[in-house]
Design a protein around this motif. Structure first.
Motif, PDB file in Angstrom:
ATOM      1  N   ARG A 275     -26.506  82.466  43.838  1.00  0.00           N
ATOM      2  CA  ARG A 275     -26.751  81.122  43.315  1.00  0.00           C
ATOM      3  C   ARG A 275     -26.190  81.008  41.898  1.00  0.00           C
ATOM      4  NH1 ARG A 275     -31.148  80.807  39.825  1.00  0.00           N
ATOM      5  NH2 ARG A 275     -32.349  82.742  39.604  1.00  0.00           N
ATOM      6  N   VAL A 276     -25.906  79.784  41.505  1.00  0.00           N
ATOM      7  CA  VAL A 276     -25.366  79.527  40.168  1.00  0.00           C
ATOM      8  C   VAL A 276     -26.485  79.595  39.140  1.00  0.00           C
ATOM      9  CG1 VAL A 276     -24.158  77.872  38.695  1.00  0.00           C
ATOM     10  CG2 VAL A 276     -23.545  78.076  41.103  1.00  0.00           C
ATOM     11  N   PRO A 279     -25.370  77.566  32.812  1.00  0.00           N
ATOM     12  CA  PRO A 279     -24.133  77.909  32.103  1.00  0.00           C
ATOM     13  C   PRO A 279     -24.313  78.179  30.617  1.00  0.00           C
ATOM     14  CG  PRO A 279     -24.230  75.554  32.483  1.00  0.00           C
ATOM     15  CD  PRO A 279     -25.419  76.139  33.190  1.00  0.00           C
ATOM     16  N   THR A 306     -15.076  72.412  38.616  1.00  0.00           N
ATOM     17  CA  THR A 306     -16.310  72.600  39.380  1.00  0.00           C
ATOM     18  C   THR A 306     -16.628  74.086  39.537  1.00  0.00           C
ATOM     19  OG1 THR A 306     -15.082  72.561  41.470  1.00  0.00           O
ATOM     20  CG2 THR A 306     -15.947  70.455  40.660  1.00  0.00           C
ATOM     21  N   ASN A 307     -17.825  74.352  40.100  1.00  0.00           N
ATOM     22  CA  ASN A 307     -18.247  75.717  40.388  1.00  0.00           C
ATOM     23  C   ASN A 307     -18.140  76.602  39.145  1.00  0.00           C
ATOM     24  OD1 ASN A 307     -19.230  77.816  41.907  1.00  0.00           O
ATOM     25  ND2 ASN A 307     -17.337  78.155  43.075  1.00  0.00           N
ATOM     26  N   ARG A 309     -19.286  79.098  36.452  1.00  0.00           N
ATOM     27  CA  ARG A 309     -20.250  80.199  36.361  1.00  0.00           C
ATOM     28  C   ARG A 309     -19.996  80.989  35.088  1.00  0.00           C
ATOM     29  NH1 ARG A 309     -22.447  82.130  41.660  1.00  0.00           N
ATOM     30  NH2 ARG A 309     -22.166  80.384  43.101  1.00  0.00           N
ATOM     31  N   GLN A 312     -21.390  85.879  35.603  1.00  0.00           N
ATOM     32  CA  GLN A 312     -21.870  86.165  36.956  1.00  0.00           C
ATOM     33  C   GLN A 312     -20.798  86.896  37.755  1.00  0.00           C
ATOM     34  OE1 GLN A 312     -23.930  81.951  37.839  1.00  0.00           O
ATOM     35  NE2 GLN A 312     -24.585  83.591  39.241  1.00  0.00           N
ATOM     36  N   ASN A 319     -16.394  78.744  46.406  1.00  0.00           N
ATOM     37  CA  ASN A 319     -17.504  79.597  46.858  1.00  0.00           C
ATOM     38  C   ASN A 319     -17.187  80.327  48.156  1.00  0.00           C
ATOM     39  OD1 ASN A 319     -19.278  79.123  44.740  1.00  0.00           O
ATOM     40  ND2 ASN A 319     -20.065  77.246  45.659  1.00  0.00           N
ATOM     41  N   ARG A 322     -18.228  86.434  47.574  1.00  0.00           N
ATOM     42  CA  ARG A 322     -18.298  87.330  46.419  1.00  0.00           C
ATOM     43  C   ARG A 322     -17.309  88.466  46.657  1.00  0.00           C
ATOM     44  NH1 ARG A 322     -24.012  89.192  44.407  1.00  0.00           N
ATOM     45  NH2 ARG A 322     -24.380  88.919  46.636  1.00  0.00           N
ATOM     46  N   ARG A 327     -18.388  90.954  36.194  1.00  0.00           N
ATOM     47  CA  ARG A 327     -18.900  89.663  35.736  1.00  0.00           C
ATOM     48  C   ARG A 327     -17.936  89.039  34.727  1.00  0.00           C
ATOM     49  NH1 ARG A 327     -24.500  88.985  36.556  1.00  0.00           N
ATOM     50  NH2 ARG A 327     -25.487  90.772  37.564  1.00  0.00           N
ATOM     51  N   PHE A 332     -14.352  79.293  37.153  1.00  0.00           N
ATOM     52  CA  PHE A 332     -14.487  77.909  37.610  1.00  0.00           C
ATOM     53  C   PHE A 332     -13.345  77.568  38.561  1.00  0.00           C
ATOM     54  CE2 PHE A 332     -11.987  78.027  33.754  1.00  0.00           C
ATOM     55  CZ  PHE A 332     -10.895  77.222  34.045  1.00  0.00           C
ATOM     56  N   ARG A 338      -8.970  79.117  41.586  1.00  0.00           N
ATOM     57  CA  ARG A 338     -10.055  79.797  40.884  1.00  0.00           C
ATOM     58  C   ARG A 338      -9.523  80.394  39.589  1.00  0.00           C
ATOM     59  NH1 ARG A 338     -15.277  78.916  40.585  1.00  0.00           N
ATOM     60  NH2 ARG A 338     -16.549  80.764  40.191  1.00  0.00           N
TER      61      ARG A 338
END
Length: 373
Positions: A275-276, A279, A306-307, A309, A312, A319, A322, A327, A332, A338
């Motif tokens: 989960r996010v 920020p 968007t997205n 993080r 993380q 998404n 993983r 990390r 984003f 990405r």
């Protein structure tokens, strides 16, 4: 000027460079006779590394005593000391079409050959660590577009009295794109390595408008390039990182690297996307880095990224999954791709290792390395 070898899809552009008289003589003594090349063919002003064709924007530092040139392909701005600028020279001739390997040898030959009465002369050499072709002095005669922009930058800052290395950045069309305080620059002369300045604050701003393909224009730590206009940052907060602005415009100042074997812990990472988290999480104990991160996040949100993080584990675009236990400081999605951002200090040296691991986990991702003390 650039020439073309081959034809069709296999055509390759090349630049002709005339050897200096010293080099020609040394080769002659060794039994090597170089073919003749006309001055027009080897004119440094048509070389793809000519600073006027590589520069994207110009800044001026009040206390540093020089101009900052943001050039395509260079991750840091190039500092041109005021001693190498004469904006009053409108008529001057180059010593020749040859390009000296460094500034010292160019100046030595200029002195040996003398200067015509009332007619300044300059020579070409490889500056900024050999990456650019530059004149021994910048002027309306040797670099007219850069000189014009230098004048505009100074006019915009004539009322500025701040004591930091305050820089106003203009594109070559006069558009203001950046205002802030800088900490690292490259010298255009004989020093190829970046050097730190006493302090740094956040920098950034809107990117300049697109320029014609030739000459190429368009810039950190700092270098915006063409991108849709975004709201100006709040004056009291750091501005978005210029390197981030440039990367999202298709001109990432961080060179790409190839994937390497993945680490066992990354291979073993569960594909399920976590989960996010909020920020506003810190990425280090550095107040300046955490502040710059939040300024960059605000910029990304304004752009529609968007997205997002922070600190993380690495995931893929939209998404997807993983892909690592590492990390990235910031990641984003933007325009279907990405992005991962790593914030490092000038002395840490960890950025390339972070980039290699990120790329190995996701070769399609883009990595942006930023320096924030």
């Amino acid at each position: 000027m650039p020439g073309t070898a081959g034809a069709g899809a296999g055509a390759v552009e090349v630049d002709f460079e005339a050897a200096t008289p010293q080099r020609v003589e040394a080769l002659r003594r060794g039994g090597v006779q170089l073919p003749g090349v006309s001055e027009r063919t080897a004119d440094p002003r048509t070389h793809r590394d000519f600073v006027e064709l590589r520069v994207m924007a110009v800044g001026f530092g009040l206390t540093e005593g020089g101009y900052l040139l943001y050039c395509e392909g260079l991750p840091l701005p190039v500092l041109v000391p005021e001693s190498q600028v004469d904006l009053g020279v409108t008529s001057a001739e180059p010593l020749g079409a040859f390009i000296y390997p460094d500034r010292d040898s160019a100046l030595a030959d200029l002195e040996a050959r003398g200067t015509e009465a009332g007619h300044p002369r300059y020579a070409w050499y490889r500056g900024a660590g050999g990456t650019l072709v530059v004149p021994t002095f910048f002027s309306p005669a040797s670099t007219p577009r850069i000189a014009r922009t230098m004048l505009e930058v100074r006019e915009h800052l004539v009322q500025t009295t701040q004591r930091e290395l305050k820089v106003l950045l203009l594109t070559l069309t006069g558009t203001k794109v950046l205002q802030g305080v800088f900490s690292r620059v490259l010298r255009v002369g004989t020093e190829p390595e970046p050097r730190p300045l006493p302090r740094q604050e956040g920098v950034g701003g809107r990117a300049p408008a697109s320029q014609p393909p030739a000459p190429q224009v368009a810039p950190s730590a700092p270098e915006p390039v063409p991108t849709p206009a975004t709201p100006a940052p709040v004056p009291s907060a750091p501005a978005p990182s210029p390197g981030l602005v440039q990367a999202l415009s298709g001109g990432n100042p961080t060179p790409r690297v190839g994937p390497a074997p993945r680490l066992p812990q990354d291979v073993a990472a569960r594909p399920k996307v976590p989960r996010v988290l909020p920020p506003d999480r810190p990425i280090s104990s550095s107040h300046s880095q955490n502040a710059q991160l939040q300024a960059d996040i605000q910029y990304l949100q304004d752009l529609g990224a968007t997205n997002i993080r922070v600190n993380q584990q690495q995931i893929t675009v939209r998404n997807g999954q993983r892909v690592g236990a590492n990390r990235p400081d910031l990641q984003f999605d933007y325009n279907g791709r990405r992005y991962h951002v790593e914030y490092d200090t000038p002395m840490s040296g960890r950025g390339p290792g972070h980039q290699s691991r990120i790329t190995s986990n996701d070769p399609d991702a883009e990595t942006i390395l930023l320096i924030v003390p």
